[in-house]
Design an enzyme around this catalytic site. Sequence first.
Site, PDB file in Angstrom:
ATOM      1  N   CYS A   2       0.845  -1.182   0.000  1.00 47.92           N
ATOM      2  CA  CYS A   2       0.000   0.000   0.000  1.00 47.92           C
ATOM      3  C   CYS A   2       0.894   1.250   0.000  1.00 47.92           C
ATOM      4  O   CYS A   2       2.040   1.182   0.444  1.00 47.92           O
ATOM      5  CB  CYS A   2      -0.922   0.094   1.200  1.00 47.92           C
ATOM      6  SG  CYS A   2      -1.976  -1.323   1.432  1.00 47.92           S
ATOM      7  N   ARG A  27       3.787  -0.579  -4.909  1.00 48.65           N
ATOM      8  CA  ARG A  27       3.633  -1.083  -3.546  1.00 48.65           C
ATOM      9  C   ARG A  27       2.273  -1.741  -3.310  1.00 48.65           C
ATOM     10  O   ARG A  27       2.031  -2.320  -2.257  1.00 48.65           O
ATOM     11  CB  ARG A  27       3.798   0.057  -2.550  1.00 48.65           C
ATOM     12  CG  ARG A  27       5.172   0.655  -2.566  1.00 48.65           C
ATOM     13  CD  ARG A  27       5.293   1.679  -1.486  1.00 48.65           C
ATOM     14  NE  ARG A  27       5.206   1.044  -0.184  1.00 48.65           N
ATOM     15  CZ  ARG A  27       6.237   0.895   0.642  1.00 48.65           C
ATOM     16  NH1 ARG A  27       7.411   1.348   0.295  1.00 48.65           N
ATOM     17  NH2 ARG A  27       6.086   0.321   1.797  1.00 48.65           N
ATOM     18  N   TRP A  75      -3.055  -2.623  -1.368  1.00 46.83           N
ATOM     19  CA  TRP A  75      -2.866  -4.058  -1.523  1.00 46.83           C
ATOM     20  C   TRP A  75      -3.741  -4.674  -0.454  1.00 46.83           C
ATOM     21  O   TRP A  75      -3.466  -4.538   0.738  1.00 46.83           O
ATOM     22  CB  TRP A  75      -1.393  -4.422  -1.326  1.00 46.83           C
ATOM     23  CG  TRP A  75      -1.101  -5.872  -1.559  1.00 46.83           C
ATOM     24  CD1 TRP A  75      -0.770  -6.460  -2.747  1.00 46.83           C
ATOM     25  CD2 TRP A  75      -1.087  -6.924  -0.585  1.00 46.83           C
ATOM     26  NE1 TRP A  75      -0.567  -7.814  -2.562  1.00 46.83           N
ATOM     27  CE2 TRP A  75      -0.760  -8.118  -1.252  1.00 46.83           C
ATOM     28  CE3 TRP A  75      -1.341  -6.977   0.784  1.00 46.83           C
ATOM     29  CZ2 TRP A  75      -0.663  -9.347  -0.603  1.00 46.83           C
ATOM     30  CZ3 TRP A  75      -1.248  -8.200   1.431  1.00 46.83           C
ATOM     31  CH2 TRP A  75      -0.906  -9.368   0.733  1.00 46.83           C
ATOM     32  N   ASN A  99      -1.767   2.348   5.969  1.00 41.67           N
ATOM     33  CA  ASN A  99      -0.944   1.181   5.623  1.00 41.67           C
ATOM     34  C   ASN A  99      -0.772   0.371   6.899  1.00 41.67           C
ATOM     35  O   ASN A  99      -0.593   0.951   7.967  1.00 41.67           O
ATOM     36  CB  ASN A  99       0.457   1.597   5.160  1.00 41.67           C
ATOM     37  CG  ASN A  99       0.447   2.199   3.781  1.00 41.67           C
ATOM     38  OD1 ASN A  99      -0.574   2.239   3.117  1.00 41.67           O
ATOM     39  ND2 ASN A  99       1.609   2.675   3.362  1.00 41.67           N
ATOM     40  N   GLY A 100      -0.744  -0.947   6.770  1.00 48.09           N
ATOM     41  CA  GLY A 100      -0.513  -1.795   7.936  1.00 48.09           C
ATOM     42  C   GLY A 100      -1.733  -2.627   8.263  1.00 48.09           C
ATOM     43  O   GLY A 100      -2.672  -2.733   7.453  1.00 48.09           O
ATOM     44  N   GLU A 467      15.623 -19.378  -6.856  1.00 44.65           N
ATOM     45  CA  GLU A 467      15.364 -18.042  -7.391  1.00 44.65           C
ATOM     46  C   GLU A 467      14.809 -18.135  -8.818  1.00 44.65           C
ATOM     47  O   GLU A 467      13.886 -17.405  -9.178  1.00 44.65           O
ATOM     48  CB  GLU A 467      16.634 -17.183  -7.337  1.00 44.65           C
ATOM     49  CG  GLU A 467      16.480 -15.779  -7.883  1.00 44.65           C
ATOM     50  CD  GLU A 467      15.399 -14.935  -7.204  1.00 44.65           C
ATOM     51  OE1 GLU A 467      14.836 -15.344  -6.180  1.00 44.65           O
ATOM     52  OE2 GLU A 467      15.086 -13.855  -7.744  1.00 44.65           O
ATOM     53  N   LYS A 471      11.209 -16.617  -9.860  1.00 49.63           N
ATOM     54  CA  LYS A 471      11.078 -15.595 -10.909  1.00 49.63           C
ATOM     55  C   LYS A 471      10.038 -16.030 -11.924  1.00 49.63           C
ATOM     56  O   LYS A 471       9.159 -15.265 -12.300  1.00 49.63           O
ATOM     57  CB  LYS A 471      12.402 -15.413 -11.655  1.00 49.63           C
ATOM     58  CG  LYS A 471      13.392 -14.374 -11.268  1.00 49.63           C
ATOM     59  CD  LYS A 471      13.007 -12.993 -10.923  1.00 49.63           C
ATOM     60  CE  LYS A 471      12.260 -12.786  -9.693  1.00 49.63           C
ATOM     61  NZ  LYS A 471      12.855 -12.384  -8.478  1.00 49.63           N
ATOM     62  N   GLU A 474       6.381 -16.112 -10.305  1.00 43.22           N
ATOM     63  CA  GLU A 474       5.715 -14.869  -9.877  1.00 43.22           C
ATOM     64  C   GLU A 474       5.318 -13.969 -11.036  1.00 43.22           C
ATOM     65  O   GLU A 474       4.319 -13.284 -10.960  1.00 43.22           O
ATOM     66  CB  GLU A 474       6.517 -14.114  -8.818  1.00 43.22           C
ATOM     67  CG  GLU A 474       7.754 -13.422  -9.283  1.00 43.22           C
ATOM     68  CD  GLU A 474       8.491 -12.682  -8.154  1.00 43.22           C
ATOM     69  OE1 GLU A 474       7.854 -12.182  -7.224  1.00 43.22           O
ATOM     70  OE2 GLU A 474       9.725 -12.603  -8.232  1.00 43.22           O
ATOM     71  N   HIS A 490      12.609 -39.062  -4.614  1.00 47.53           N
ATOM     72  CA  HIS A 490      11.880 -39.400  -3.390  1.00 47.53           C
ATOM     73  C   HIS A 490      10.437 -38.928  -3.445  1.00 47.53           C
ATOM     74  O   HIS A 490       9.845 -38.634  -2.413  1.00 47.53           O
ATOM     75  CB  HIS A 490      12.625 -38.834  -2.169  1.00 47.53           C
ATOM     76  CG  HIS A 490      13.999 -39.414  -2.037  1.00 47.53           C
ATOM     77  ND1 HIS A 490      14.230 -40.639  -1.465  1.00 47.53           N
ATOM     78  CD2 HIS A 490      15.202 -38.974  -2.493  1.00 47.53           C
ATOM     79  CE1 HIS A 490      15.530 -40.919  -1.530  1.00 47.53           C
ATOM     80  NE2 HIS A 490      16.138 -39.920  -2.168  1.00 47.53           N
ATOM     81  N   LYS A 586       5.306  -4.843  -3.843  1.00 47.76           N
ATOM     82  CA  LYS A 586       6.764  -4.778  -3.810  1.00 47.76           C
ATOM     83  C   LYS A 586       7.328  -5.041  -2.418  1.00 47.76           C
ATOM     84  O   LYS A 586       8.274  -5.795  -2.259  1.00 47.76           O
ATOM     85  CB  LYS A 586       7.212  -3.411  -4.325  1.00 47.76           C
ATOM     86  CG  LYS A 586       8.722  -3.240  -4.409  1.00 47.76           C
ATOM     87  CD  LYS A 586       9.311  -4.106  -5.495  1.00 47.76           C
ATOM     88  CE  LYS A 586      10.806  -3.971  -5.608  1.00 47.76           C
ATOM     89  NZ  LYS A 586      11.381  -5.078  -6.394  1.00 47.76           N
TER      90      LYS A 586
HETATM   91  O1  M6R Z   1      12.146  -6.024   0.231  1.00 47.37           O
HETATM   92  P1  M6R Z   1      12.631  -7.389   0.555  1.00 47.37           P
HETATM   93  O2  M6R Z   1      13.923  -7.730  -0.116  1.00 47.37           O
HETATM   94  O3  M6R Z   1      12.691  -7.651   2.039  1.00 47.37           O
HETATM   95  O4  M6R Z   1      11.531  -8.376  -0.037  1.00 47.37           O
HETATM   96  C1  M6R Z   1      11.630  -9.752   0.170  1.00 47.37           C
HETATM   97  C2  M6R Z   1      10.659 -10.487  -0.713  1.00 47.37           C
HETATM   98  O5  M6R Z   1       9.349 -10.071  -0.456  1.00 47.37           O
HETATM   99  C3  M6R Z   1      10.961 -10.294  -2.210  1.00 47.37           C
HETATM  100  O6  M6R Z   1      12.255 -10.678  -2.522  1.00 47.37           O
HETATM  101  C4  M6R Z   1       9.966 -11.106  -3.045  1.00 47.37           C
HETATM  102  O7  M6R Z   1      10.205 -12.475  -2.885  1.00 47.37           O
HETATM  103  C5  M6R Z   1      10.010 -10.682  -4.510  1.00 47.37           C
HETATM  104  N1  M6R Z   1       8.682 -10.690  -5.048  1.00 47.37           N
HETATM  105  C6  M6R Z   1      10.797 -11.561  -5.358  1.00 47.37           C
HETATM  106  O8  M6R Z   1      10.861 -11.128  -6.670  1.00 47.37           O
END
Ligand code: M6R
Length: 591
Positions: A2, A27, A75, A99-100, A467, A471, A474, A490, A586
């Site tokens: 947010c 955000r 969000w 926010n929060g 990773e 990627k 997401e 397994h 984000k």
């Molecule tokens: O801002 P941060 O690095 O703490 O965020 C951590 C994760 O939320 C962030 O890396 C998330 O997994 C991304 N969507 C990955 O692309």
Amino acid sequence: MCGIVGYVGEENPKDFLLESLKKLEYRGYDSSGIALQNNDNIQIIKCSGKIQDLEDKIGKSNLIHSHLGIAHTRWATHGEANERNAHPHRVGKVTIVHNGIIENANELKNRLVNEGIVFCSETDTEIACAVFNYYYRGNPIEAIENAIQELKGSYAFGILFEDQDALYAVRKDSPLIVGLGENENYIASDILAIADSTKKYMLLEDDEIAEITKDRVTVYYNREVINKEVLDVPENVESANKGTYRHFMLKEIMEEPFVLRRMINHYLYHSEELFDITPYEEIHIVACGSALYAGMIGKSLFEEKAHIRCVADVASEYRYKTTLYDRKTLVILVSQSGETADTIAAMRKAIENNVDTLAIVNVKTSTIAREAKYHLFIEAGPEIAVATTKAYLLQTAMFSLLALNAAHKKGLEENYDLIMKNLQNLPSLLKKVLDDKDYIQKMAIDIKDARDAFFIGRGVDYSMCLEGSLKLKEVSYTHCDAYQAGELKHGTISLIEDGVPVFVIITDDKIKDKTESNAIEVEARKAKVFTITNDESIKTHYDKYVVPKIDDYFQPILVVPVFQLLGYYVALARGLDIDQPRNLAKSVTVE
Ligand code: M6R
């Protein structure tokens, strides 16, 4: 998660609020709204969807004359992403953006309902607004003070009182700053939102209340006026734009060689600024998502190269579990945003236990950057695409540098000088990989209709698989899983069927034959095996991409961008919203 902005000045706030919301849209982007105030007249316009939808709606509305307003991009946490639940919310004389998460919202709601308040939305924000209104008897500071005694959880609020010609703000465990302009002042949950308007700002600390007019900012704590330091907006906080790129994600991937060179050059000439991990007997690397996967590479390097005991843990687990701090321990928090709620909680747990904390962070003004005992800034510049790319890469590079430095200090790296020399070529080698984007795009087109994909590797290759898998899932919504290559038999191998893409990462010479056998096993089940390796001699199964071979401290830096591009191009081929994938935001500032 947010975004909040607010304006008080001489202009109509609409343009500032909309432009700032666009900068914060990364955000949270499922609904948004603004509130404009003119004396006791408050106009709220909100809608579900993107900021563009809000802008269109505002364009069709007759706006009131105003010089005071707040705005929000959401969000969703409590309640669906619809117009009713979008912020701002108004109850009685009070209008807020938030926010929060208010953790005792249900309890407060029951009490307020008994007092006859009728709620229109499903949000905790409307309940908080009712609490502010409940305490409001004409003195905003008193109302806010009383309300925040009742609210449990995390919050950043922008608040308007219909009979006050000022903007109010308060926060706890969720960032909020006050920007200081010429005959106008602002609030924002992220410095990016105001960086084009002013270079001066104040950082609100927990439960400090700001009363803001166009030419004055008064900050209260415990009902007393306090002096606040005026800070300079850091130089690299420029407002990010896509330049000639279609998406921030591709732009940020293509910036990698530049930001990597900047980091390498810095530490080549200022190696004394690299944090020394060798005095510690044990290291805990704690983070979420991609930051954790960068940390897992760090863990392998710290153990393999510097012989320092290390665990890498998910922050949301670490914060609640019993942790033995019975050795000289360093807790490393890794975070691009520096505002991830679980990582902040993990950091505070370490601090409460008198354990040293080191933040590897991008946003310098963030909570983690400010509260950790030590920090290393990765200096990636603003990262706007929700999927992290350049920040992940620099987090990984920071771990590589820390491990190399430690191994050298402990006399465990006999090739130190050569590795340092080779390091200067790393950004050009990375550029070479990125220049192969057309080849990677062809791979992406090949798998664009796949429902599932698997990633396998061993050791540090497995951390890269995690990773790569994140990627692809997401941004392209492909179901992906990453496995240690030896673990497949397994259970998971039962999912391998005709044509399913399996990405096999092989960079570690010591175990390449073992991973290669696992590739043959999935090929025998008719998987399409794509091998990503630094070794030309590895057999090509279905397809193979060979990255340049470099000292193993830095090898992940040449492998993971292949998967960043792969995810990007699969999402592109599927016509998806690459920079703002569904359901994501984000920075995850709630638990
Ligand atoms: O801002 P941060 O690095 O703490 O965020 C951590 C994760 O939320 C962030 O890396 C998330 O997994 C991304 N969507 C990955 O692309």
